[in-house]
Motif scaffolding. Structure first.
Motif, PDB file in Angstrom:
ATOM      1  N   GLY A  39       0.799  -1.213   0.000  1.00 56.79           N
ATOM      2  CA  GLY A  39       0.000   0.000   0.000  1.00 56.79           C
ATOM      3  C   GLY A  39       0.834   1.266   0.000  1.00 56.79           C
ATOM      4  N   HIS A  40       1.991   1.225   0.652  1.00 51.76           N
ATOM      5  CA  HIS A  40       2.885   2.381   0.635  1.00 51.76           C
ATOM      6  C   HIS A  40       3.497   2.544  -0.747  1.00 51.76           C
ATOM      7  N   SER A  41       3.894   3.769  -1.065  1.00 52.21           N
ATOM      8  CA  SER A  41       4.480   4.054  -2.374  1.00 52.21           C
ATOM      9  C   SER A  41       5.955   4.420  -2.295  1.00 52.21           C
ATOM     10  N   GLN A  42       6.527   4.424  -1.092  1.00 53.89           N
ATOM     11  CA  GLN A  42       7.958   4.687  -0.915  1.00 53.89           C
ATOM     12  C   GLN A  42       8.494   3.755   0.161  1.00 53.89           C
ATOM     13  N   GLU A  43       9.760   3.909   0.468  1.00 54.65           N
ATOM     14  CA  GLU A  43      10.395   3.034   1.455  1.00 54.65           C
ATOM     15  C   GLU A  43       9.649   3.043   2.778  1.00 54.65           C
TER      16      GLU A  43
END
Length: 602
Positions: free
Chosen positions: A339-343
């Motif tokens: 669901g996250h789009s970055q680290e």
């Protein structure tokens, strides 16, 4: 109640795919100017009745307290704790207060209820990267900084010039001594020169007298006995126990996170080689007892957390996911929280609620993941549109054989990667080592080996055969044919004839048999010269993967040699019939056999 009811019907590990994040549990982290900034640390409170309180610190020094109810979370309190980034945060055990570790080289103690500043702790020469409390002591905590120092603080001591000062200091805790350089003596009580590449990344109490720490480049986890006075040492301090790097990478490696289970005997360490090593610190063994792989770690912000029942391990990852492993089965593929789009940097498992996990990410969001039993038949096509995060099992493909595609101008060789293996090195990030589980280059799968003399002659580049033999011996089609022959067992009976010449021209073997039935005379040196000339005539065809003509090049050499070596009769016909009549077949075969051996030796 939900969890206890479901536990009787489903294995505990089968519930992991039910972790989801609803839209109301996604929170954006804002800075002082109302711009979104990444959060760096999150942790749940351990105070009685306050276990649902989550503290989050971000890049601009703002601390936010969330209350995480049963169905949704909301902001309870927020304030500006520092004018610089807060890299770590720790609750005072059993109290409504916390300590922040900041890039302004100070740590601060805060009352969460009133928002009052209770004290500032000054002594580090660089940014503070970690802060930790002992479970049994509220007044004593430790900090680690980029200056390479570990400091112990006690809030019961009096202030000096309005600041608390350290009561104990371990200077150069993770300094990496230079090879072949005599160690210089430092002044008593003084810290070594500041070097951001040799800083302390994590500090963690295992009991009231022992502290564990990790560094950025030395690759060693160290346990310290706080009853010793390390400050008085002239040389680099000696730890009570050291756990050297167990992997195979040769570059500078460090650890980004350390976490303990509830018993304090199992240590989980996030290494920048894309592995999490589990050590048993209650024994004398200094090698890991388990290795968890499958995620990616290319920074010093990725942290991990152990579930309250000590059965599962959650960790952030540089590939935009969070991961959950079953501790008793490290080889099992982990679950991915997507669901996250970055680290995903810091993760925290609620210490009193198995069904709740918090995560921070560089996409400037904080998410609360809740365990909800997924309805039967639910998939990505009919997923609830209100969800912003869900769980999937990571698929680890089996290792594949290396494949070498044809290389065009400016193209790079494609390398197939195997599934993550223990003690492998990470391919992510330029400052980190390449993984040891990278598949071997496809150049290792080559055609059968030619005699050295032929290879040397071709490599000179002066032979007309150079343009023909070189691409055929090194081209991908030759590699694929050799690989197929090795796998299927074809040509196993060729013996010494399975060389590069046989690979180039399948008719060679037949030509050798036919040559053995013919009779030639002449010296071998002129025969080699004639052979090169005949090969030059065939090189003009430009075909790499097949014989230029039906008649192979050894037959052409033989025919030309016979034509030049034998005189002709007055009527213009050669005396081939007479030579065949008066010569012995046995002697002819011997001559041809020695000719072939002599040719192969060059």
């Amino acid at each position: 109640l939900f969890f206890s009811c479901q536990r009787g019907h489903y294995p505990l590990s089968s519930l992991l795919d039910g972790y989801q994040c609803a839209r109301q549990d996604e929170h954006i982290s804002y800075g002082a100017s109302a711009a979104a900034v990444p959060p760096f640390g999150c942790t749940f409170s351990s105070a009685p009745g306050q276990q649902n309180s989550l503290a989050v610190a971000n890049e601009e020094g703002i601390v936010t307290i969330f209350t995480t109810g049963e169905k949704q979370s909301s902001v309870l309190k927020e304030w500006q704790a520092h004018d610089n980034a807060v890299f770590d945060i720790a609750w005072v055990p059993g109290a409504n207060s916390l300590v922040t570790a900041s890039g302004d080289q100070t740590a601060r103690l805060w009352d969460v209820i009133t928002g009052d500043l209770l004290g500032t702790f000054k002594g580090h020469q660089c940014s503070l990267k970690s802060v930790a409390f002992s479970k049994q002591e509220r007044a004593v905590f430790s900090t680690g900084g980029r200056d390479g120092n570990i400091m112990i603080w006690d809030t019961r001591c009096s202030k000096k010039d309005g600041f608390y000062r350290q009561i104990k200091q371990i200077s150069g805790a993770h300094m990496k001594p230079e090879k072949y350089t005599p160690q210089t003596k430092k002044r008593r009580g003084m810290a070594p020169p500041v070097d951001s590449q040799q800083g302390v990344t994590v500090v963690l109490f295992c009991d009231e007298n022992k502290l564990i720490s990790s560094g950025a480049v030395d690759g060693i986890i160290k346990m310290w006995d706080l009853r010793k006075n390390y400050t008085a040492y002239y040389h680099n301090p000696l730890p009570l126990q050291a756990y050297p790097y167990p992997g195979s990478c040769t570059r500078k490696l460090g650890y980004s996170g350390l976490s303990l289970d509830s018993t304090g005997s199992r240590l989980f360490s996030n290494c920048t080689d894309d592995n999490i090593y589990m050590f048993n610190i209650s024994g004398l063994k200094t090698t890991p007892v388990a290795v968890f792989s499958g995620h990616s770690n290319s920074s010093f912000y990725v942290k991990s957390s152990v579930s309250p029942d000590d059965q599962f391990l959650a960790s952030g990852s540089s590939d935009h996911h969070a991961y959950i492993w079953k501790i008793s089965d490290p080889k099992q593929a982990p679950m991915m929280l997507q669901g996250h789009s970055q680290e995903v940097t810091s993760v925290a498992w609620c210490p009193t609620d198995f069904t709740k996990i918090a995560s921070c990410s560089d996409d400037n969001t904080v998410r609360i993941w809740r365990l909800n039993r997924r309805p039967d038949g639910e998939n990505s096509s009919n997923r609830d549109p209100n969800l912003v995060g869900w769980t999937l099992r990571k698929i680890q493909s089996p290792p594949r054989a290396p494949v070498t595609p044809a290389k065009g101008p400016g193209s790079e060789r494609a390398v197939s990667l195997a599934s993550p293996q223990p003690a492998a090195c990470a391919p992510t990030g330029a400052d980190l080592p390449l993984p040891s589980n990278t598949s071997a280059p496809s150049a290792k799968v080559s055609s059968p080996r030619m005699p050295y003399s032929i290879q040397q002659w071709i490599s000179r580049g002066t032979s007309p055969l150079h343009k023909v033999l070189t691409p055929v011996l090194q081209g991908p089609s030759s590699e694929r044919r050799a690989k197929r022959r090795l796998e299927t067992g074809d040509g196993s009976g060729l013996g010494e004839e399975s060389d590069g010449v046989s690979e180039l021209y399948p008719d060679v073997k037949r030509s050798r048999i036919s040559v053995s039935t013919q009779n030639e005379k002449g010296d071998l040196f002129s025969l080699q010269t004639e052979e090169r000339l005949s090969s030059a005539g065939q090189a003009g065809t430009g075909k790499e993967n097949s014989s230029p003509r039906t008649t192979d090049w050894l037959s052409v050499i033989s025919q030309r040699f016979k034509g030049s070596a034998q005189p002709k009769s007055p009527n213009g016909s050669s005396k081939r019939h007479d030579a065949r009549t008066h010569s012995s077949p046995v002697s002819t075969s011997c001559i041809v056999f020695f000719f072939i051996l002599f040719f192969l030796s060059f």
